[in-house]
Design a protein around this motif. Structure first.
Motif, PDB file in Angstrom:
ATOM      1  N   LEU A   1      72.913  80.313  -4.489  1.00 52.30           N
ATOM      2  CA  LEU A   1      73.374  80.897  -5.754  1.00 52.30           C
ATOM      3  C   LEU A   1      74.880  80.704  -5.905  1.00 52.30           C
ATOM      4  O   LEU A   1      75.625  80.825  -4.927  1.00 52.30           O
ATOM      5  CB  LEU A   1      73.066  82.398  -5.775  1.00 52.30           C
TER       6      LEU A   1
ATOM      7  N   THR B   1      78.548  81.694  -6.629  1.00 51.94           N
ATOM      8  CA  THR B   1      79.288  82.952  -6.561  1.00 51.94           C
ATOM      9  C   THR B   1      80.094  83.057  -7.845  1.00 51.94           C
ATOM     10  O   THR B   1      81.001  82.246  -8.066  1.00 51.94           O
ATOM     11  CB  THR B   1      80.244  82.963  -5.344  1.00 51.94           C
TER      12      THR B   1
ATOM     13  N   ASN C   1      74.733  87.015  -2.985  1.00 54.77           N
ATOM     14  CA  ASN C   1      74.126  87.078  -1.656  1.00 54.77           C
ATOM     15  C   ASN C   1      74.526  88.357  -0.940  1.00 54.77           C
ATOM     16  O   ASN C   1      73.719  89.000  -0.287  1.00 54.77           O
ATOM     17  CB  ASN C   1      74.554  85.862  -0.841  1.00 54.77           C
TER      18      ASN C   1
ATOM     19  N   GLY D   1      75.461  75.747   0.043  1.00 56.22           N
ATOM     20  CA  GLY D   1      75.705  76.268  -1.294  1.00 56.22           C
ATOM     21  C   GLY D   1      74.989  75.457  -2.367  1.00 56.22           C
ATOM     22  O   GLY D   1      74.028  74.729  -2.078  1.00 56.22           O
ATOM     23  N   THR D   2      75.482  75.570  -3.592  1.00 57.02           N
ATOM     24  CA  THR D   2      74.774  75.004  -4.746  1.00 57.02           C
ATOM     25  C   THR D   2      75.120  73.538  -4.988  1.00 57.02           C
ATOM     26  O   THR D   2      74.520  72.907  -5.860  1.00 57.02           O
ATOM     27  CB  THR D   2      75.148  75.785  -6.013  1.00 57.02           C
ATOM     28  N   ALA D   3      76.105  73.002  -4.252  1.00 54.93           N
ATOM     29  CA  ALA D   3      76.566  71.611  -4.421  1.00 54.93           C
ATOM     30  C   ALA D   3      76.484  71.180  -5.891  1.00 54.93           C
ATOM     31  O   ALA D   3      75.765  70.229  -6.218  1.00 54.93           O
ATOM     32  CB  ALA D   3      75.756  70.672  -3.514  1.00 54.93           C
TER      33      ALA D   3
ATOM     34  N   ASN E   1      69.253  67.008   0.313  1.00 57.24           N
ATOM     35  CA  ASN E   1      68.321  67.243   1.406  1.00 57.24           C
ATOM     36  C   ASN E   1      67.679  68.640   1.285  1.00 57.24           C
ATOM     37  O   ASN E   1      68.381  69.644   1.313  1.00 57.24           O
ATOM     38  CB  ASN E   1      69.129  67.152   2.714  1.00 57.24           C
TER      39      ASN E   1
HETATM   40  P1  NAD Z   1      78.111  73.585  -0.776  1.00 58.58           P
HETATM   41  O1  NAD Z   1      77.314  73.860   0.432  1.00 58.58           O
HETATM   42  O2  NAD Z   1      77.459  73.846  -2.073  1.00 58.58           O
HETATM   43  O3  NAD Z   1      78.534  72.061  -0.786  1.00 58.58           O
HETATM   44  C1  NAD Z   1      79.435  71.444   0.092  1.00 58.58           C
HETATM   45  C2  NAD Z   1      78.994  69.996   0.313  1.00 58.58           C
HETATM   46  O4  NAD Z   1      77.943  69.992   1.274  1.00 58.58           O
HETATM   47  C3  NAD Z   1      78.394  69.326  -0.912  1.00 58.58           C
HETATM   48  O5  NAD Z   1      79.348  68.710  -1.714  1.00 58.58           O
HETATM   49  C4  NAD Z   1      77.453  68.308  -0.295  1.00 58.58           C
HETATM   50  O6  NAD Z   1      78.186  67.157   0.056  1.00 58.58           O
HETATM   51  C5  NAD Z   1      77.012  68.989   0.986  1.00 58.58           C
HETATM   52  N1  NAD Z   1      75.679  69.614   0.826  1.00 58.58           N
HETATM   53  C6  NAD Z   1      75.390  70.906   0.532  1.00 58.58           C
HETATM   54  N2  NAD Z   1      74.078  71.091   0.485  1.00 58.58           N
HETATM   55  C7  NAD Z   1      73.499  69.906   0.766  1.00 58.58           C
HETATM   56  C8  NAD Z   1      72.146  69.457   0.857  1.00 58.58           C
HETATM   57  N3  NAD Z   1      71.109  70.271   0.681  1.00 58.58           N
HETATM   58  N4  NAD Z   1      71.917  68.156   1.119  1.00 58.58           N
HETATM   59  C9  NAD Z   1      72.950  67.321   1.332  1.00 58.58           C
HETATM   60  N5  NAD Z   1      74.239  67.677   1.263  1.00 58.58           N
HETATM   61  C10 NAD Z   1      74.518  68.954   0.981  1.00 58.58           C
HETATM   62  O7  NAD Z   1      79.476  74.430  -0.645  1.00 58.58           O
HETATM   63  P2  NAD Z   1      80.597  74.762  -1.732  1.00 58.58           P
HETATM   64  O8  NAD Z   1      80.896  73.531  -2.534  1.00 58.58           O
HETATM   65  O9  NAD Z   1      81.662  75.388  -0.965  1.00 58.58           O
HETATM   66  O10 NAD Z   1      79.965  75.875  -2.683  1.00 58.58           O
HETATM   67  C11 NAD Z   1      79.419  75.643  -3.985  1.00 58.58           C
HETATM   68  C12 NAD Z   1      78.876  76.958  -4.548  1.00 58.58           C
HETATM   69  O11 NAD Z   1      77.824  77.461  -3.721  1.00 58.58           O
HETATM   70  C13 NAD Z   1      79.902  78.092  -4.652  1.00 58.58           C
HETATM   71  O12 NAD Z   1      79.673  78.826  -5.852  1.00 58.58           O
HETATM   72  C14 NAD Z   1      79.595  78.948  -3.451  1.00 58.58           C
HETATM   73  O13 NAD Z   1      79.987  80.277  -3.637  1.00 58.58           O
HETATM   74  C15 NAD Z   1      78.089  78.830  -3.392  1.00 58.58           C
HETATM   75  N6  NAD Z   1      77.507  79.106  -2.067  1.00 58.58           N
HETATM   76  C16 NAD Z   1      76.328  79.771  -2.041  1.00 58.58           C
HETATM   77  C17 NAD Z   1      75.699  80.025  -0.826  1.00 58.58           C
HETATM   78  C18 NAD Z   1      74.390  80.750  -0.844  1.00 58.58           C
HETATM   79  O14 NAD Z   1      73.827  80.996  -1.901  1.00 58.58           O
HETATM   80  N7  NAD Z   1      73.849  81.143   0.310  1.00 58.58           N
HETATM   81  C19 NAD Z   1      76.262  79.574   0.370  1.00 58.58           C
HETATM   82  C20 NAD Z   1      77.470  78.858   0.327  1.00 58.58           C
HETATM   83  C21 NAD Z   1      78.079  78.621  -0.913  1.00 58.58           C
END
Ligand code: NAD
Length: 428
Positions: free
Chosen positions: A92, A94, A104, A344-346, A356
């Motif tokens: 989700l 933030t 969360n 996170g939500t990437a 993935n």
């Molecule tokens: P992120 O995890 O969304 O992404 C960081 C990078 O990790 C991405 O650009 C991508 O390259 C890689 N990545 C992430 N998930 C992947 C997947 N399933 N497969 C392949 N590569 C993947 O982190 P962020 O950019 O810091 O956060 C984006 C949003 O997500 C923010 O709003 C943050 O608050 C939220 N967030 C939510 C949660 C949760 O819901 N548990 C956890 C972390 C971040």
């Protein structure tokens, strides 16, 4: 007819046709949820042939909820999670802005999900920076409600910060503030009750899963009455309630100082011979070294909130990163549990069908294990292992593997399903 889960005498009662709420999540959430749910449904069908089923019930949260209801976390969703006990969610967003809690964090607090459970397991061929990632097989129990993470902090110059500082200076004689007018303050609550329930869950898990050790990771050398107390309460609990199945380093030290080293050695040897679980403790910074140098020495880990945050992601990186690391937030006393992707939500990759789905799929596998549907969990994990082993993977792994085949998110899910092999799953 599908029914809700319930808790009776501390035991989860799971109907054969069970209703599980889900939040698909923001950004890449819908893509990975669609892929994951197809894996879950196929796995349940293949294992139970219609005798058991999941009815998925959508709960709104995040951007979709905000669009449809004007609220990021509608009351309805919170009530659904309370009522149905076990749920699964994608990532989700933030929301940015004053006064809005992380969604969360809101879920964790409202349901008092005091354990953040993160299994760290290596799947063969997964790209890893380690030479021997297969030596990593740990389960992290991170305390989820206390510590410096409790959100009790005050900005420098605020009335609250000034009040607290003047109380500390005037009432308690603390003279440690460089400049009390521009000092921010954070509070680190660590309770005996909170520590014990977390460590107890870790011990129970180690017993039920036949794990060799439970390690308390802490910074008690510096923060004696919070982190140090966490360690001491853990040892006391183990010695008081589990001495028939656990032997602690603390006991070893006690025996050594009262009866000498030879007696302590004999005691330890007897404990190992009796297959007792060893409870030990390691200072957090040393643990981060040891997890790289000798990961095979650690199994179940119990730690406070902030340490747990760092440790979970650092260990996840050792076995392939957050794209493949599952997680859950659980209250083992009430039964409430939310299984979730750890990334996170990437948002840049939303609706590209490229990311993935393994983190959410493996979180689902953890959920089935929690329900006692172990066959489904095993079927999914075995098939995911095969898919990665055959190097048919999504872009994140494809970029790091030689000779791999690039799959879209939904194709990776199909690949897992095509690897289901029911003959290799032990039926209970
Ligand atoms: P992120 O995890 O969304 O992404 C960081 C990078 O990790 C991405 O650009 C991508 O390259 C890689 N990545 C992430 N998930 C992947 C997947 N399933 N497969 C392949 N590569 C993947 O982190 P962020 O950019 O810091 O956060 C984006 C949003 O997500 C923010 O709003 C943050 O608050 C939220 N967030 C939510 C949660 C949760 O819901 N548990 C956890 C972390 C971040």
């Amino acid at each position: 007819m599908a029914q809700k889960l319930s808790m009776q005498n501390g035991k989860l009662i799971v109907p054969d046709e069970v209703i599980i709420p889900f939040i698909e999540g923001d950004g890449i959430g819908p893509d990975i949820w669609k892929a994951s749910v197809s894996v879950f449904n196929q796995a349940v069908k293949q294992v139970y042939d219609g005798k058991r089923k999941v009815e998925w019930k959508e709960a709104l949260a995040g951007e979709k909820a905000f669009r449809e209801t004007g609220s990021w976390m509608p009351e309805d969703t919170m009530n659904t999670f309370k009522e149905y006990l076990v749920a699964i969610k994608g990532p989700l967003t933030t929301p940015v802005g004053g006064g809005i809690r992380s969604l969360n964090v809101a879920l964790r607090q409202e349901l008092d999900l005091f354990v953040c459970l993160r299994p760290i397991q290596y799947f063969e061929e997964t790209p890893s920076p380690m030479r021997h990632p297969e030596k990593v097989d740990m389960v992290i129990f991170r305390e989820n409600t206390e510590d410096i993470y409790a959100g009790i902090e005050f900005m420098a110059g605020s009335e609250q910060a000034s009040k607290i500082i003047s109380f500390l200076e005037n009432e308690l004689g603390i003279k440690k503030f460089k400049n009390s007018s521009n000092t921010s303050i954070g509070v680190k609550p660590v309770s005996k009750d909170g520590s014990e329930r977390l460590i107890k869950s870790a011990i129970q898990y180690a017993i039920e899963h036949h794990k060799p050790s439970v390690t308390i990771v802490h910074k008690g050398n510096i923060m004696k009455f919070t982190e140090g107390a966490f360690k001491n309460w853990g040892y006391e609990l183990a010695e008081r309630e589990y001495s028939d199945v656990i032997y602690t380093w603390n006991q070893w030290e006690k025996t050594k100082s009262t009866q000498g080293e030879a007696a302590a050695k004999l005691e330890m040897e007897a404990a190992l011979k009796a297959n007792k679980i060893i409870m030990k403790d390691v200072i957090a910074d040393n643990f981060l070294q040891q997890a790289l140098l000798a990961p095979q020495d650690y199994s179940v880990v119990a730690t406070l909130n902030l340490n747990g945050d760092y440790i979970s992601d650092a260990l996840a990186a050792q076995v392939g990163g957050i794209g493949i690391s599952p997680g859950a937030n659980i209250n083992f006393n009430t039964g409430h549990a939310v299984f979730e992707a750890t990334h996170g939500t990437a948002p840049r990759f939303a609706n590209t069908n490229t990311m993935n789905p393994s983190s959410l799929i493996l979180s689902g596998a953890m959920m089935f294990e929690y329900l006692g549907w172990n066959e489904v969990s095993t079927l999914i994990k075995n098939a995911l292992r095969e898919a990665i082993k055959s190097k048919k993977v999504t872009i994140d792994f494809y970029n790091l593997m030689e000779g791999a085949t690039l799959l879209k998110t939904n194709e990776f899910a199909d690949e897992i399903i095509s690897n289901f092999c029911i003959e290799n799953v032990e039926m209970n």
